[in-house]
Scaffold this motif. Sequence first.
Motif, mmCIF file in Angstrom:
data_model
loop_
_atom_site.group_PDB
_atom_site.id
_atom_site.type_symbol
_atom_site.label_atom_id
_atom_site.label_comp_id
_atom_site.label_asym_id
_atom_site.label_seq_id
_atom_site.Cartn_x
_atom_site.Cartn_y
_atom_site.Cartn_z
ATOM 1 N N ILE A 197 0.836 -1.202 0.000
ATOM 2 C CA ILE A 197 0.000 0.000 0.000
ATOM 3 C C ILE A 197 0.873 1.255 0.000
ATOM 4 C CG2 ILE A 197 -1.694 1.333 1.309
ATOM 5 C CD1 ILE A 197 -2.891 -1.279 2.272
ATOM 6 N N LYS A 198 1.961 1.235 0.772
ATOM 7 C CA LYS A 198 2.859 2.388 0.790
ATOM 8 C C LYS A 198 3.478 2.619 -0.584
ATOM 9 C CE LYS A 198 4.208 2.682 5.643
ATOM 10 N NZ LYS A 198 5.309 2.613 6.626
ATOM 11 N N PHE A 199 3.794 1.544 -1.276
ATOM 12 C CA PHE A 199 4.327 1.652 -2.630
ATOM 13 C C PHE A 199 3.298 2.339 -3.522
ATOM 14 C CE2 PHE A 199 6.202 0.785 -6.592
ATOM 15 C CZ PHE A 199 7.448 0.228 -6.421
ATOM 16 N N ALA A 200 2.039 1.889 -3.438
ATOM 17 C CA ALA A 200 0.978 2.462 -4.274
ATOM 18 C C ALA A 200 0.738 3.926 -3.938
ATOM 19 C CB ALA A 200 -0.317 1.667 -4.079
ATOM 20 N N VAL A 201 0.740 4.260 -2.652
ATOM 21 C CA VAL A 201 0.531 5.655 -2.255
ATOM 22 C C VAL A 201 1.679 6.531 -2.758
ATOM 23 C CG1 VAL A 201 0.376 7.228 -0.290
ATOM 24 C CG2 VAL A 201 -0.870 5.078 -0.249
ATOM 25 N N GLY A 202 2.897 6.037 -2.657
ATOM 26 C CA GLY A 202 4.040 6.789 -3.154
ATOM 27 C C GLY A 202 3.927 7.084 -4.640
ATOM 28 N N VAL A 203 3.478 6.080 -5.401
ATOM 29 C CA VAL A 203 3.286 6.268 -6.849
ATOM 30 C C VAL A 203 2.211 7.317 -7.111
ATOM 31 C CG1 VAL A 203 2.437 5.163 -8.965
ATOM 32 C CG2 VAL A 203 4.103 3.984 -7.518
ATOM 33 N N LEU A 204 1.078 7.211 -6.427
ATOM 34 C CA LEU A 204 -0.034 8.145 -6.647
ATOM 35 C C LEU A 204 0.350 9.575 -6.280
ATOM 36 C CD1 LEU A 204 -3.081 6.049 -5.347
ATOM 37 C CD2 LEU A 204 -2.620 6.711 -7.710
ATOM 38 N N LEU A 205 0.964 9.757 -5.123
ATOM 39 C CA LEU A 205 1.324 11.107 -4.681
ATOM 40 C C LEU A 205 2.356 11.725 -5.613
ATOM 41 C CD1 LEU A 205 1.548 10.823 -0.783
ATOM 42 C CD2 LEU A 205 -0.399 11.460 -2.204
ATOM 43 N N THR A 206 3.325 10.929 -6.056
ATOM 44 C CA THR A 206 4.349 11.442 -6.969
ATOM 45 C C THR A 206 3.725 11.856 -8.304
ATOM 46 O OG1 THR A 206 6.039 10.053 -5.940
ATOM 47 C CG2 THR A 206 6.512 10.903 -8.142
ATOM 48 N N ALA A 207 2.825 11.028 -8.823
ATOM 49 C CA ALA A 207 2.183 11.330 -10.108
ATOM 50 C C ALA A 207 1.316 12.580 -10.010
ATOM 51 C CB ALA A 207 1.346 10.140 -10.566
ATOM 52 N N PHE A 208 0.486 12.671 -8.979
ATOM 53 C CA PHE A 208 -0.372 13.845 -8.818
ATOM 54 C C PHE A 208 0.458 15.090 -8.536
ATOM 55 C CE2 PHE A 208 -3.896 10.886 -8.462
ATOM 56 C CZ PHE A 208 -4.958 11.600 -8.996
ATOM 57 N N GLY A 209 1.519 14.952 -7.742
ATOM 58 C CA GLY A 209 2.373 16.098 -7.458
ATOM 59 C C GLY A 209 3.030 16.629 -8.719
ATOM 60 N N THR A 210 3.495 15.731 -9.584
ATOM 61 C CA THR A 210 4.089 16.146 -10.852
ATOM 62 C C THR A 210 3.058 16.855 -11.728
ATOM 63 O OG1 THR A 210 5.617 14.256 -10.775
ATOM 64 C CG2 THR A 210 5.291 15.325 -12.916
ATOM 65 N N PHE A 211 1.860 16.297 -11.792
ATOM 66 C CA PHE A 211 0.795 16.855 -12.636
ATOM 67 C C PHE A 211 0.409 18.260 -12.186
ATOM 68 C CE2 PHE A 211 -3.642 17.531 -13.791
ATOM 69 C CZ PHE A 211 -3.664 17.164 -15.130
ATOM 70 N N TRP A 212 0.103 18.407 -10.904
ATOM 71 C CA TRP A 212 -0.363 19.697 -10.402
ATOM 72 C C TRP A 212 0.756 20.728 -10.351
ATOM 73 C CZ3 TRP A 212 -3.549 16.905 -6.121
ATOM 74 C CH2 TRP A 212 -4.803 16.555 -6.653
ATOM 75 N N GLY A 213 1.977 20.301 -9.991
ATOM 76 C CA GLY A 213 3.087 21.246 -9.957
ATOM 77 C C GLY A 213 3.387 21.824 -11.330
#
Length: 251
Positions: free
Chosen positions: A187-203
């Motif tokens: 789950i931590k792996f999945a959360v890390g992927v999601l947060l990184t992807a959304f952070g890149t998109f919004w930033g």
Amino acid sequence: MSREAGLFVAVFLAAAVEAVEAATIVLAAGLSRGWRAALVGVSAGLLALAAVVAVLGPALTALPIDVLRVIVGGLLLIFGLQWLRKAILRASGFKALHDEDSIFARELEAARAADRSDGSIDAYGFTLSFKAVLLEGLEVAFIVVTFGGNQHAVPLAAAAAVAAVAVVAVAAALAHAPLSRVPENAIKFAVGVLLTAFGTFWGAEGAGAHWPGGDIAILVLIAATLLASLGMVAILARRHHAAPAIDPPRI
């Protein structure tokens, strides 16, 4: 995946992971020191987290949208890359997997050995539960605020966090033991992927970039981040098996 669905899933998973870790400590406090102090500590910690969300949420939404997206993107990248780094090191063998059973045993032993206070509420049990809820929940609170603030959907993000905490709390109460069967590392792996992807998109959006396909680009970023992370796991796993005595790489 729509932004709203991605928001709910990411916050739910992040909150679930932190709730499992907090529940392990609270169980140790309750079983060894008494449930009154433990539950009072949990309540105080939840109130403190609610105050953080209530104060920071409106403050973030008052910012101009582009500034907000840059701030949110940066914060999500900080959290996401931190989670992803640890998950990659665990998956490749350079870092021990998170073990709730051993954490529970350690906290239980420490709680039993601590002196008891003379007050109506055991100070050690209260402090242990309060710190567990507050410290494990602060990251989730910031994720709730940043995700929700950027989408003007703090209530939705908060609902996802509350739902995750409720699920974990019910499961822990029924099991009356640490939730070691929860695939926390995955789950931590999945959360890390999601947060990184959304952070890149919004930033990037906040900096003026325009993504081809709009929100569909989020799916591409999630897939690219996942593939890159799995590639790093494979490379590091080979290094680990070839030279298991070397220090963990800095990534």
